[in-house]
Design a protein around this motif. Sequence first.
Motif, short mmCIF file in Angstrom:
data_model
loop_
_atom_site.label_atom_id
_atom_site.label_comp_id
_atom_site.label_asym_id
_atom_site.label_seq_id
_atom_site.Cartn_x
_atom_site.Cartn_y
_atom_site.Cartn_z
N ALA A 85 0.84 -1.20 0.00
CA ALA A 85 0.00 0.00 0.00
C ALA A 85 0.88 1.25 0.00
O ALA A 85 0.59 2.22 -0.72
CB ALA A 85 -0.94 -0.01 1.20
N GLN A 86 1.95 1.23 0.78
CA GLN A 86 2.87 2.37 0.81
C GLN A 86 3.55 2.55 -0.54
O GLN A 86 3.72 3.68 -1.01
CB GLN A 86 3.92 2.19 1.91
CG GLN A 86 4.89 3.35 2.02
CD GLN A 86 4.20 4.65 2.36
OE1 GLN A 86 3.45 4.73 3.31
NE2 GLN A 86 4.43 5.68 1.56
N VAL A 87 3.95 1.47 -1.18
CA VAL A 87 4.57 1.55 -2.49
C VAL A 87 3.60 2.15 -3.50
O VAL A 87 3.98 3.00 -4.32
CB VAL A 87 5.06 0.15 -2.96
CG1 VAL A 87 5.42 0.14 -4.43
CG2 VAL A 87 6.26 -0.29 -2.12
N GLN A 88 2.33 1.76 -3.45
CA GLN A 88 1.33 2.31 -4.36
C GLN A 88 1.16 3.82 -4.14
O GLN A 88 1.04 4.59 -5.09
CB GLN A 88 -0.02 1.60 -4.19
CG GLN A 88 -0.01 0.15 -4.65
CD GLN A 88 0.34 0.02 -6.13
OE1 GLN A 88 -0.10 0.80 -6.97
NE2 GLN A 88 1.17 -0.97 -6.44
N GLN A 89 1.18 4.24 -2.88
CA GLN A 89 1.11 5.68 -2.58
C GLN A 89 2.34 6.40 -3.13
O GLN A 89 2.23 7.50 -3.68
CB GLN A 89 1.00 5.91 -1.07
CG GLN A 89 -0.33 5.53 -0.48
CD GLN A 89 -0.35 5.71 1.03
OE1 GLN A 89 0.65 6.08 1.65
NE2 GLN A 89 -1.50 5.43 1.63
N ASP A 90 3.50 5.80 -2.96
CA ASP A 90 4.74 6.39 -3.47
C ASP A 90 4.69 6.51 -5.00
O ASP A 90 5.11 7.53 -5.57
CB ASP A 90 5.96 5.57 -3.05
CG ASP A 90 6.22 5.62 -1.56
OD1 ASP A 90 5.63 6.46 -0.86
OD2 ASP A 90 7.02 4.78 -1.08
N ILE A 91 4.18 5.49 -5.65
CA ILE A 91 4.07 5.52 -7.11
C ILE A 91 3.14 6.65 -7.55
O ILE A 91 3.47 7.41 -8.48
CB ILE A 91 3.58 4.15 -7.66
CG1 ILE A 91 4.68 3.10 -7.51
CG2 ILE A 91 3.13 4.27 -9.12
CD1 ILE A 91 4.22 1.68 -7.78
N ALA A 92 1.99 6.79 -6.89
CA ALA A 92 1.05 7.87 -7.22
C ALA A 92 1.70 9.23 -7.02
O ALA A 92 1.56 10.13 -7.86
CB ALA A 92 -0.22 7.74 -6.38
N HIS A 93 2.43 9.38 -5.93
CA HIS A 93 3.12 10.64 -5.66
C HIS A 93 4.16 10.93 -6.75
O HIS A 93 4.25 12.06 -7.25
CB HIS A 93 3.80 10.58 -4.29
CG HIS A 93 4.71 11.74 -4.02
ND1 HIS A 93 4.24 13.00 -3.73
CD2 HIS A 93 6.06 11.82 -4.03
CE1 HIS A 93 5.27 13.81 -3.57
NE2 HIS A 93 6.39 13.12 -3.74
N LEU A 94 4.92 9.93 -7.13
CA LEU A 94 5.94 10.13 -8.17
C LEU A 94 5.32 10.44 -9.52
O LEU A 94 5.87 11.24 -10.29
CB LEU A 94 6.85 8.89 -8.26
CG LEU A 94 7.78 8.70 -7.05
CD1 LEU A 94 8.47 7.34 -7.13
CD2 LEU A 94 8.79 9.82 -6.95
N ARG A 95 4.17 9.85 -9.82
CA ARG A 95 3.48 10.19 -11.08
C ARG A 95 3.03 11.64 -11.07
O ARG A 95 3.15 12.33 -12.09
CB ARG A 95 2.31 9.25 -11.30
CG ARG A 95 2.74 7.87 -11.74
CD ARG A 95 1.56 7.02 -12.15
NE ARG A 95 2.04 5.76 -12.67
CZ ARG A 95 1.50 4.59 -12.41
NH1 ARG A 95 0.41 4.50 -11.66
NH2 ARG A 95 2.02 3.48 -12.92
N ARG A 96 2.50 12.12 -9.94
CA ARG A 96 2.09 13.53 -9.85
C ARG A 96 3.31 14.44 -10.01
O ARG A 96 3.26 15.44 -10.72
CB ARG A 96 1.38 13.80 -8.53
CG ARG A 96 -0.01 13.21 -8.44
CD ARG A 96 -0.78 13.70 -7.21
NE ARG A 96 -0.11 13.45 -5.96
CZ ARG A 96 -0.21 12.35 -5.23
NH1 ARG A 96 -0.99 11.36 -5.65
NH2 ARG A 96 0.44 12.22 -4.09
N LEU A 97 4.40 14.07 -9.37
CA LEU A 97 5.63 14.85 -9.47
C LEU A 97 6.13 14.89 -10.91
O LEU A 97 6.52 15.95 -11.42
CB LEU A 97 6.69 14.26 -8.54
CG LEU A 97 8.05 14.95 -8.51
CD1 LEU A 97 7.92 16.39 -8.04
CD2 LEU A 97 9.00 14.17 -7.60
N ASP A 98 6.09 13.75 -11.59
CA ASP A 98 6.52 13.69 -12.99
C ASP A 98 5.64 14.59 -13.86
O ASP A 98 6.15 15.30 -14.73
CB ASP A 98 6.48 12.25 -13.49
CG ASP A 98 6.99 12.12 -14.90
OD1 ASP A 98 8.12 12.58 -15.18
OD2 ASP A 98 6.24 11.58 -15.74
N ALA A 99 4.34 14.57 -13.63
CA ALA A 99 3.43 15.42 -14.40
C ALA A 99 3.74 16.89 -14.16
O ALA A 99 3.77 17.70 -15.11
CB ALA A 99 1.98 15.10 -14.05
N GLN A 100 4.00 17.27 -12.92
CA GLN A 100 4.33 18.66 -12.62
C GLN A 100 5.63 19.08 -13.28
O GLN A 100 5.75 20.18 -13.83
CB GLN A 100 4.43 18.87 -11.10
CG GLN A 100 3.10 18.78 -10.39
CD GLN A 100 3.26 18.80 -8.88
OE1 GLN A 100 4.35 18.56 -8.34
NE2 GLN A 100 2.16 19.07 -8.17
#
Length: 121
Positions: A85-100
Amino acid sequence: MYIGEIARLAGTSPKALRHYEALGLLGDVRRSGVYRVYTQQDLAQVKLIRQAQALGFRLAELLPILAGDDTDWAALSRHIAAKRAQVQQDIAHLRRLDAQLGEIDMEIQDCLAGQALPAAA
């Protein structure tokens, strides 16, 4: 098997094995005089510890699960689910960061393209 052999087979160091033992992750290691004598079960436990560390688990997280004679497989499964679950949260955060970062880069490219235009006379 002695500490050097189990370290080689597990891909770790004797120092790490002594640390795992001191933490209680290996239970009671049998001794023959001053030498530690490890079993195949100890080797399997060390490999499990190493694999868990490679997956991002800290030794402190493993201690309540692996300490003692019997591995608490249900607790280990719960910890794996929480780690996933933590890894999935980290992935979502990194995707948002990549988009920004992509948006900022596009703005910079637009600015650079605007600078390249010749001045009107």
